[in-house]
Design a protein around this motif. Structure first.
Motif, PDB file in Angstrom:
ATOM      1  N   GLY A 108      44.098  37.107  33.133  1.00 48.17           N
ATOM      2  CA  GLY A 108      42.880  37.529  33.829  1.00 48.17           C
ATOM      3  C   GLY A 108      42.233  36.466  34.683  1.00 48.17           C
ATOM      4  O   GLY A 108      41.182  36.704  35.289  1.00 48.17           O
ATOM      5  N   VAL A 109      42.855  35.269  34.760  1.00 53.81           N
ATOM      6  CA  VAL A 109      42.241  34.146  35.481  1.00 53.81           C
ATOM      7  C   VAL A 109      43.117  33.712  36.656  1.00 53.81           C
ATOM      8  O   VAL A 109      44.337  33.621  36.530  1.00 53.81           O
ATOM      9  CB  VAL A 109      42.022  32.942  34.542  1.00 53.81           C
ATOM     10  CG1 VAL A 109      41.444  31.751  35.311  1.00 53.81           C
ATOM     11  CG2 VAL A 109      41.104  33.338  33.392  1.00 53.81           C
ATOM     12  N   SER A 110      42.480  33.461  37.777  1.00 48.64           N
ATOM     13  CA  SER A 110      43.173  32.912  38.943  1.00 48.64           C
ATOM     14  C   SER A 110      42.308  31.799  39.537  1.00 48.64           C
ATOM     15  O   SER A 110      41.121  31.675  39.214  1.00 48.64           O
ATOM     16  CB  SER A 110      43.434  34.006  39.985  1.00 48.64           C
ATOM     17  OG  SER A 110      42.210  34.608  40.389  1.00 48.64           O
ATOM     18  N   PHE A 111      42.893  30.988  40.402  1.00 47.01           N
ATOM     19  CA  PHE A 111      42.163  29.876  41.013  1.00 47.01           C
ATOM     20  C   PHE A 111      42.323  29.917  42.527  1.00 47.01           C
ATOM     21  O   PHE A 111      43.438  29.912  43.051  1.00 47.01           O
ATOM     22  CB  PHE A 111      42.699  28.538  40.494  1.00 47.01           C
ATOM     23  CG  PHE A 111      41.978  27.347  41.038  1.00 47.01           C
ATOM     24  CD1 PHE A 111      40.752  26.951  40.511  1.00 47.01           C
ATOM     25  CD2 PHE A 111      42.503  26.613  42.102  1.00 47.01           C
ATOM     26  CE1 PHE A 111      40.074  25.851  41.012  1.00 47.01           C
ATOM     27  CE2 PHE A 111      41.839  25.512  42.623  1.00 47.01           C
ATOM     28  CZ  PHE A 111      40.614  25.134  42.073  1.00 47.01           C
ATOM     29  N   TYR A 112      41.211  30.010  43.219  1.00 43.26           N
ATOM     30  CA  TYR A 112      41.237  29.908  44.671  1.00 43.26           C
ATOM     31  C   TYR A 112      39.831  29.595  45.172  1.00 43.26           C
ATOM     32  O   TYR A 112      38.834  29.833  44.479  1.00 43.26           O
ATOM     33  CB  TYR A 112      41.793  31.172  45.334  1.00 43.26           C
ATOM     34  CG  TYR A 112      41.088  32.465  45.009  1.00 43.26           C
ATOM     35  CD1 TYR A 112      40.072  32.959  45.827  1.00 43.26           C
ATOM     36  CD2 TYR A 112      41.440  33.201  43.884  1.00 43.26           C
ATOM     37  CE1 TYR A 112      39.442  34.146  45.545  1.00 43.26           C
ATOM     38  CE2 TYR A 112      40.809  34.393  43.586  1.00 43.26           C
ATOM     39  CZ  TYR A 112      39.813  34.860  44.419  1.00 43.26           C
ATOM     40  OH  TYR A 112      39.176  36.041  44.119  1.00 43.26           O
ATOM     41  N   CYS A 113      39.767  29.036  46.377  1.00 40.93           N
ATOM     42  CA  CYS A 113      38.490  28.614  46.979  1.00 40.93           C
ATOM     43  C   CYS A 113      37.728  27.650  46.067  1.00 40.93           C
ATOM     44  O   CYS A 113      36.485  27.667  46.024  1.00 40.93           O
ATOM     45  CB  CYS A 113      37.625  29.822  47.317  1.00 40.93           C
ATOM     46  SG  CYS A 113      38.353  30.909  48.556  1.00 40.93           S
ATOM     47  N   GLY A 114      38.470  26.835  45.313  1.00 37.69           N
ATOM     48  CA  GLY A 114      37.831  25.829  44.462  1.00 37.69           C
ATOM     49  C   GLY A 114      37.178  26.365  43.206  1.00 37.69           C
ATOM     50  O   GLY A 114      36.454  25.631  42.534  1.00 37.69           O
ATOM     51  N   LYS A 115      37.416  27.625  42.864  1.00 35.34           N
ATOM     52  CA  LYS A 115      36.793  28.236  41.697  1.00 35.34           C
ATOM     53  C   LYS A 115      37.837  28.951  40.843  1.00 35.34           C
ATOM     54  O   LYS A 115      38.893  29.363  41.324  1.00 35.34           O
ATOM     55  CB  LYS A 115      35.724  29.252  42.129  1.00 35.34           C
ATOM     56  CG  LYS A 115      34.497  28.656  42.795  1.00 35.34           C
ATOM     57  CD  LYS A 115      33.586  28.004  41.774  1.00 35.34           C
ATOM     58  CE  LYS A 115      32.273  27.543  42.414  1.00 35.34           C
ATOM     59  NZ  LYS A 115      31.343  26.975  41.414  1.00 35.34           N
ATOM     60  N   TYR A 116      37.503  29.086  39.557  1.00 41.09           N
ATOM     61  CA  TYR A 116      38.304  29.905  38.651  1.00 41.09           C
ATOM     62  C   TYR A 116      37.675  31.293  38.602  1.00 41.09           C
ATOM     63  O   TYR A 116      36.465  31.424  38.392  1.00 41.09           O
ATOM     64  CB  TYR A 116      38.333  29.285  37.254  1.00 41.09           C
ATOM     65  CG  TYR A 116      39.022  27.949  37.212  1.00 41.09           C
ATOM     66  CD1 TYR A 116      40.400  27.855  37.061  1.00 41.09           C
ATOM     67  CD2 TYR A 116      38.291  26.771  37.342  1.00 41.09           C
ATOM     68  CE1 TYR A 116      41.038  26.620  37.030  1.00 41.09           C
ATOM     69  CE2 TYR A 116      38.911  25.532  37.319  1.00 41.09           C
ATOM     70  CZ  TYR A 116      40.289  25.465  37.157  1.00 41.09           C
ATOM     71  OH  TYR A 116      40.916  24.248  37.134  1.00 41.09           O
ATOM     72  N   TRP A 117      38.506  32.287  38.797  1.00 41.62           N
ATOM     73  CA  TRP A 117      37.992  33.655  38.880  1.00 41.62           C
ATOM     74  C   TRP A 117      38.491  34.504  37.711  1.00 41.62           C
ATOM     75  O   TRP A 117      39.677  34.520  37.408  1.00 41.62           O
ATOM     76  CB  TRP A 117      38.424  34.301  40.192  1.00 41.62           C
ATOM     77  CG  TRP A 117      37.804  33.657  41.399  1.00 41.62           C
ATOM     78  CD1 TRP A 117      38.202  32.512  42.010  1.00 41.62           C
ATOM     79  CD2 TRP A 117      36.659  34.110  42.113  1.00 41.62           C
ATOM     80  NE1 TRP A 117      37.385  32.216  43.069  1.00 41.62           N
ATOM     81  CE2 TRP A 117      36.426  33.187  43.165  1.00 41.62           C
ATOM     82  CE3 TRP A 117      35.810  35.214  41.981  1.00 41.62           C
ATOM     83  CZ2 TRP A 117      35.382  33.323  44.065  1.00 41.62           C
ATOM     84  CZ3 TRP A 117      34.761  35.354  42.900  1.00 41.62           C
ATOM     85  CH2 TRP A 117      34.557  34.421  43.923  1.00 41.62           C
ATOM     86  N   GLY A 118      37.554  35.191  37.082  1.00 42.41           N
ATOM     87  CA  GLY A 118      37.904  36.205  36.096  1.00 42.41           C
ATOM     88  C   GLY A 118      37.808  37.548  36.795  1.00 42.41           C
ATOM     89  O   GLY A 118      36.806  37.836  37.465  1.00 42.41           O
ATOM     90  N   GLU A 119      38.865  38.341  36.675  1.00 39.37           N
ATOM     91  CA  GLU A 119      38.899  39.593  37.428  1.00 39.37           C
ATOM     92  C   GLU A 119      39.545  40.692  36.604  1.00 39.37           C
ATOM     93  O   GLU A 119      40.581  40.499  35.991  1.00 39.37           O
ATOM     94  CB  GLU A 119      39.680  39.376  38.726  1.00 39.37           C
ATOM     95  CG  GLU A 119      39.686  40.565  39.651  1.00 39.37           C
ATOM     96  CD  GLU A 119      40.346  40.228  40.977  1.00 39.37           C
ATOM     97  OE1 GLU A 119      40.663  41.158  41.732  1.00 39.37           O
ATOM     98  OE2 GLU A 119      40.550  39.029  41.267  1.00 39.37           O
ATOM     99  N   CYS A 120      38.907  41.858  36.588  1.00 38.48           N
ATOM    100  CA  CYS A 120      39.399  42.969  35.782  1.00 38.48           C
ATOM    101  C   CYS A 120      39.096  44.291  36.474  1.00 38.48           C
ATOM    102  O   CYS A 120      37.991  44.510  36.965  1.00 38.48           O
ATOM    103  CB  CYS A 120      38.742  42.938  34.398  1.00 38.48           C
ATOM    104  SG  CYS A 120      39.129  44.344  33.353  1.00 38.48           S
TER     105      CYS A 120
END
Length: 199
Positions: A129-141
């Motif tokens: 559920g975690v990805s990294f882009y634009c300098g941030k870690y994103w939780g997405e569901c």
């Protein structure tokens, strides 16, 4: 090189009331299960790595026994979607080796089965559920209605916690939506389902 006959030589339709032609849906389900577990590596099945440690119980080597389980447990849902055999929901305890068997399997509507697919191959080094882009870690569901719950964090652990909370909420919403159509043990398993970081 092993052939299909070599790999599945111990699997048989057997003698009994169930026939591969008359009971085609049951047979196709059984045959597909065998192919995923026993032939995926041989024939470059796209998800072969997912099934390389999966076993099938001895009693289901005979189609007669599997067909009996199939007809005792198969059902339909008003949405019209297919209902699929699943061996992960009741075994969601971190074990690496899992097995198709009467004790570990149940039939699940496709929407629920898809919601629990982990896509381990696609997510890379981060928790589920975690990805990294634009300098941030994103939780997405994805949530009910296919809307996305998405939020950025400074570390992967916080992003995972957000994903876990939203994903478990989504799974419980699905359980409630399907409650009147699915088996009680499936409903209970979904209501207590916990997302693990290593899923």
């Amino acid at each position: 090189m092993e052939t299909i006959k070599d790999v599945v030589k111990d699997y048989t339709v057997g003698k009994g009331k169930y026939k591969s032609t008359k009971d085609q849906k049951a047979y196709d389900c059984w045959n597909s299960m065998i192919r995923r577990c026993k032939l995926s590596n041989t024939y470059n099945y796209k998800n072969w790595n997912t099934y390389k440690d999966i076993e099938i119980c001895d009693e289901w080597m005979n189609f007669q026994t599997f067909a009996e389980f199939y007809y005792d447990n198969i059902y339909s849902v008003p949405t019209g979607e297919r209902v699929e055999i699943d061996k992960d929901i009741l075994q969601h305890d971190g074990r690496k080796i899992k097995i198709y068997s009467p004790k570990t399997c149940l039939f699940v509507p496709h929407s629920i089965n898809s919601a629990l697919t982990n896509n381990r191959k696609l997510r890379g080094e981060y928790p589920i559920g975690v990805s990294f882009y634009c300098g941030k870690y994103w939780g997405e569901c994805v949530s009910v209605g296919h809307e996305k719950a998405k939020k950025s964090f400074n570390n992967p652990n916080s992003a995972f916690k957000f994903y876990k909370r939203m994903k478990e909420k989504y799974i419980r919403e699905l359980a409630e939506y399907y409650k009147n159509w699915i088996p009680e043990k499936l409903y209970n398993a979904l209501m207590s389902y916990e997302i693990r970081e290593d899923d």
